[in-house]
Design a protein around this motif. Structure first.
Motif: not given
Length: 183
Positions: A64-65, A68-69, A139, A142-144
């Motif tokens: 997550q970025l 919200a990492a 989140s 922000h999820d990647r």
């Protein structure tokens, strides 16, 4: 509880001590004070758990970025996994490198994966259950993901592309070169 550096010192192996007798064993699987003695002063806010029926299930590589990492503390409740953390911190001397550790329920070892890393695992046996703590809530905004088999990273997964059981999201994830500056 032992806390041991891996080839990327930010990623740690956490080995809880087991106290056994003829009934079985007891273990403290999380101790904030012991982790803090090793520079890990994290307030975990959410516990996650996954169950994978077939061996060869591959989940990841996820992150997550900011803001919200997530930092993660991963352990296996049943079965076994190859657990992987990939350094996505652009300024890090280990950017693009990874750590791969076998975790299983029998040994009880855990992997500490700090924010700034993509994380994923492949189940090595059927009916594997994984639990992990995170220090930021999930989140979706922000999820990647990072593609699991990026040749630039070179992870030696225990499955081929044809054997890996993946979600659609994980099949479509970009390569490291296409991520941009995420951390």
């Amino acid at each position: 509880m032992q806390v041991i550096d891996t080839a990327i010192p930010a990623v740690k192996r956490v080995i809880p001590k087991r106290h056994g007798d003829d009934r079985g064993w007891f273990s403290e699987t999380f101790r904030a004070d012991v982790l803090a003695q090793h520079g890990i002063d994290i307030a975990f806010v959410q516990d996650n758990q996954s169950f994978s029926k077939p061996a060869g299930t591959l989940r990841g590589l996820h992150f997550q970025l900011a803001p919200a990492a997530q930092t993660k503390l991963v352990r296996v409740l049943s079965g076994a996994i190859l657990d992987v953390a990939v350094d996505l911190r652009r300024a890090s001397p280990t950017f693009g490198r990874h750590v791969a550790v076998r975790l299983d329920a029998e040994g009880g070892e855990q992997l500490y994966v700090p924010a700034g890393f993509a994380h994923g695992f492949c189940t090595l046996v059927p009916d594997t259950m994984v639990a992990y703590k995170v220090d930021a809530y999930y989140s979706p905004a922000h999820d990647r993901a990072l593609i699991w088999n990026d040749p630039e990273i070179g992870i030696d997964w225990p499955v081929s592309a044809e054997e890996a059981i993946l979600s659609d999201k994980d099949k479509r994830a970009p390569r490291l070169a296409d991520l941009g500056d995420v951390f």
